[in-house]
Write a protein that holds these residues in place. Structure first.
Motif, mmCIF file in Angstrom:
data_model
loop_
_atom_site.group_PDB
_atom_site.id
_atom_site.type_symbol
_atom_site.label_atom_id
_atom_site.label_comp_id
_atom_site.label_asym_id
_atom_site.label_seq_id
_atom_site.Cartn_x
_atom_site.Cartn_y
_atom_site.Cartn_z
ATOM 1 N N LEU A 194 -11.613 61.270 69.152
ATOM 2 C CA LEU A 194 -11.594 62.126 70.383
ATOM 3 C C LEU A 194 -13.029 61.959 70.997
ATOM 4 N N PRO A 195 -13.004 62.230 72.399
ATOM 5 C CA PRO A 195 -14.268 62.097 73.103
ATOM 6 C C PRO A 195 -14.877 63.418 72.534
ATOM 7 N N PRO A 196 -16.204 63.468 72.908
ATOM 8 C CA PRO A 196 -16.987 64.534 72.347
ATOM 9 C C PRO A 196 -16.742 65.808 73.406
ATOM 10 N N ALA A 197 -16.620 67.005 72.726
ATOM 11 C CA ALA A 197 -16.155 68.214 73.401
ATOM 12 C C ALA A 197 -17.328 69.013 73.869
ATOM 13 N N ALA A 233 -2.667 59.502 72.498
ATOM 14 C CA ALA A 233 -2.796 57.950 72.092
ATOM 15 C C ALA A 233 -3.383 57.611 70.865
ATOM 16 N N TYR A 234 -4.173 58.357 70.162
ATOM 17 C CA TYR A 234 -4.366 58.014 68.747
ATOM 18 C C TYR A 234 -3.504 58.187 68.045
ATOM 19 N N GLY A 274 -6.351 52.150 64.239
ATOM 20 C CA GLY A 274 -6.212 53.196 65.300
ATOM 21 C C GLY A 274 -7.429 53.915 65.590
ATOM 22 N N GLY A 275 -8.287 54.495 64.575
ATOM 23 C CA GLY A 275 -9.429 55.093 64.744
ATOM 24 C C GLY A 275 -10.444 54.038 65.220
#
Length: 261
Positions: free
Chosen positions: A37-40, A60-61, A73-74
């Motif tokens: 996931l993108p950085p939060a 999506a992942y 996937g990762g």
């Protein structure tokens, strides 16, 4: 009556993302930590602040996992989130190529099992045969059988006293099957994969009964790849895609805006 409204309707907690997919909040945190996931952003109290972008990335992942597996996937998502779109596409291409190879292996197994059950003759007796006898039976040279052994196709035992190769009835079956596949133009590594399937199934007969299930699994995997591609495209097409996930960010080719700010 006073209604309590969230301070930012677009912000979500880890539990909000997790609940939709039956995950734990810690799993979502781990996904962000691991880069899938993108950085939060962090709130002043240190809590992660997820957005709709993270929800699409998670969607999506999880779809990619179903078609490509956890590791691939990762790898795809981490490349996307670094802005390395070409890298991600190469990983996807590689995974599709593996699926195609599995389909070709299945087709080879179906063809070979059909031929084997239709044409094979029972091995003479229940004992073992030397390499010269098996080579004569198949019409090949002993060197060919030794080459097949190095490729992982055959696994003959050795005589304790002499060290000579001896082939049990199952080895003869494998050699016959390999011979049929070689005549069909299949590569040695491909044949080795087929023979591995035969041995795991306990022979050509039990394997033939499981071929339908094998094809169903490949079909389900292919359809899952389509779903993963659609959800990944939805993630990439979002207007709010993080800067780090945009191709120009990682490529380092973006030019400064000459207009006054």
């Amino acid at each position: 009556m006073n209604a309590t409204k969230p301070s930012n309707a677009g912000v979500r907690r880890p539990a909000d993302l997790a609940r939709r997919h039956g995950l734990s909040a810690q799993t979502v945190r781990n996904y962000e930590r691991d880069g899938v996931l993108p950085p939060a952003e962090r709130a002043p109290n240190g809590y992660r602040r997820f957005t709709e972008t993270h929800a699409r990335a998670l969607h999506a992942y999880l779809a990619l996992i179903a078609g490509h597996g956890h590791a691939t996937g990762g790898e795809i998502m981490r490349a996307i989130n670094r802005g390395e779109i070409e890298t991600a596409l190469r990983v996807i291409d590689r995974s599709h190529a593996l699926l195609q190879r599995d389909r070709e292996t299945l087709n080879a197994v179906e063809e070979a099992v059909t031929l084997l059950t239709a044409t094979r003759q029972p091995a003479q007796g229940r004992g073992t045969v030397p390499i010269s006898a098996l080579a004569h039976r198949l019409g090949v040279r002993p060197a060919t059988l030794r080459k097949w052994e190095r490729a992982g196709i055959l696994q003959p035992a050795r005589e304790a006293a002499t060290g000579h190769r001896v082939y049990a009835p199952d080895d003869v079956r494998d050699a016959e099957l390999a011979h049929l596949l070689r005549r069909g133009g299949y590569r040695l590594d491909h044949i080795a994969a087929v023979l591995h399937r035969v041995r795991d199934a306990g022979g050509a007969g039990p394997l033939a009964a499981s071929l339908g299930q094998w094809r169903e699994r490949l079909t389900a995997r292919g359809r899952a790849m389509l779903t993963g591609a659609a959800r990944l495209a939805a993630y990439l097409d979002g207007d709010d895609l993080p800067i780090s996930a945009r191709p120009t960010a990682a490529a380092g080719r973006s030019e400064p805006d000459p207009r006054p700010r």
